[in-house]
Design a protein around this motif. Structure first.
Motif, short mmCIF file in Angstrom:
data_model
loop_
_atom_site.label_atom_id
_atom_site.label_comp_id
_atom_site.label_asym_id
_atom_site.label_seq_id
_atom_site.Cartn_x
_atom_site.Cartn_y
_atom_site.Cartn_z
N THR A 33 30.38 27.22 30.87
CA THR A 33 29.53 26.62 31.89
C THR A 33 30.40 25.88 32.90
OG1 THR A 33 27.78 26.35 30.28
CG2 THR A 33 27.61 25.04 32.28
N TYR A 34 30.15 26.12 34.19
CA TYR A 34 30.89 25.43 35.24
C TYR A 34 30.50 23.97 35.24
CZ TYR A 34 32.46 24.06 39.88
OH TYR A 34 33.06 23.42 40.92
N LYS A 35 31.49 23.08 35.13
CA LYS A 35 31.22 21.65 35.02
C LYS A 35 31.69 20.86 36.24
CE LYS A 35 31.73 21.98 30.03
NZ LYS A 35 32.11 23.36 29.94
#
Length: 127
Positions: A33-35
């Motif tokens: 997941t892009y954080k």
């Protein structure tokens, strides 16, 4: 068997739980997941790889996945997986194949797209 309101509600709840279980099984692992804050910044080279991937998706037997390899806060490389139409059956999930490619190359990857659906806000930057 007579379907009264109570049984219909119970059936509806069971279907909802089954649907939720299926959706959670399809969700990307938290590690993908892009954080970052703001849109995922990708180079034009990565965008070119994505266009190649999209071309290969045409006629694919199953949706593929496209992962972006992060170098700092910029996506500078990519790995992807798909099931070509010439194959009768693909033995492994596309996400696992692409993720293993990232791991083999010691890359920190994030999920960019499933099939042709981009799943993260993005911005294309000059290389």
């Amino acid at each position: 068997m007579k379907w009264d309101a109570r049984r219909l509600r119970a059936l509806g709840v069971a279907i909802c739980f089954a649907g939720a279980a299926i959706l959670s099984a399809c969700a990307a692992p938290a590690s993908l997941t892009y954080k970052g804050s703001g849109p995922l910044r990708v180079t034009s080279e990565v965008w070119g790889y994505y266009q190649e991937y999209l071309a290969k998706q045409h006629g694919a037997r199953r949706d593929g996945v496209f992962l972006v390899a992060m170098y700092g806060d910029i996506g500078r490389s990519a790995r992807y997986s798909y099931c070509p139409e010439v194959y009768d059956y693909c033995t492994s999930g596309g996400l696992n194949v692409a993720l293993n490619l990232c791991k083999e190359d010691h890359l920190d990857c994030v999920l960019f797209a499933r099939g042709s659906q981009i799943v993260v806000p993005y911005e294309i930057i000059k290389d």
